[in-house]
Design an enzyme around this catalytic site. Structure first.
Site, PDB file in Angstrom:
ATOM      1  N   CYS A  26       0.983  -1.228   0.104  1.00  0.00           N
ATOM      2  CA  CYS A  26      -0.014   0.059   0.074  1.00  0.00           C
ATOM      3  C   CYS A  26       0.828   1.236   0.079  1.00  0.00           C
ATOM      4  O   CYS A  26       1.665   1.421   0.788  1.00  0.00           O
ATOM      5  CB  CYS A  26      -0.977  -0.201   1.261  1.00  0.00           C
ATOM      6  N   CYS A  29       0.416   3.721   2.787  1.00  0.00           N
ATOM      7  CA  CYS A  29       0.605   3.192   4.069  1.00  0.00           C
ATOM      8  C   CYS A  29       2.328   3.521   4.147  1.00  0.00           C
ATOM      9  O   CYS A  29       2.857   3.819   5.347  1.00  0.00           O
ATOM     10  CB  CYS A  29       0.606   1.696   4.068  1.00  0.00           C
TER      11      CYS A  29
END
Length: 105
Positions: A26, A29
């Site tokens: 991600c 993230c």
């Protein structure tokens, strides 16, 4: 032998716990990682920051209905006091933590 703390032990403690549900793949993230490190360092023992890899902790992820990453959940004494999906500014994390700790003192 010391008993390993479980997730439930940690979130039920007196210290607020910010849980970062993230995934290795991600992008947002990865952007949040240095922000969280900085936040944790700055706040010291006022907060615990836990990173939960959604791919390795599917049961936990499902139990909190986490569907997008990153999702942040702030627990205090076992209760969810704040939840946010997507990236977040360090300043906002500080404000949320200050509100939570102000309510308990």
């Amino acid at each position: 032998m010391e008993k390993k703390e479980t997730f439930n032990d940690i979130i039920k403690g007196d210290t607020p716990v910010l849980v970062d549900f993230f995934a290795e793949w991600c992008g947002p993230c990865k952007m949040m990682s240095p922000i969280l490190k900085d936040f944790a360092t700055q706040m010291g023992d006022r907060v615990r920051v836990l990173k939960i890899d959604v791919d390795k902790n599917a049961k936990l992820t499902d139990s909190y209905r986490v569907q997008s990453m990153p999702t942040f959940i702030l627990f205090h004494k076992g209760k969810i006091v704040w939840r946010h999906t997507g990236t977040v500014q360090k300043k906002q994390l500080e404000q949320v933590l200050n509100q939570v700790t102000a309510q308990t003192h």
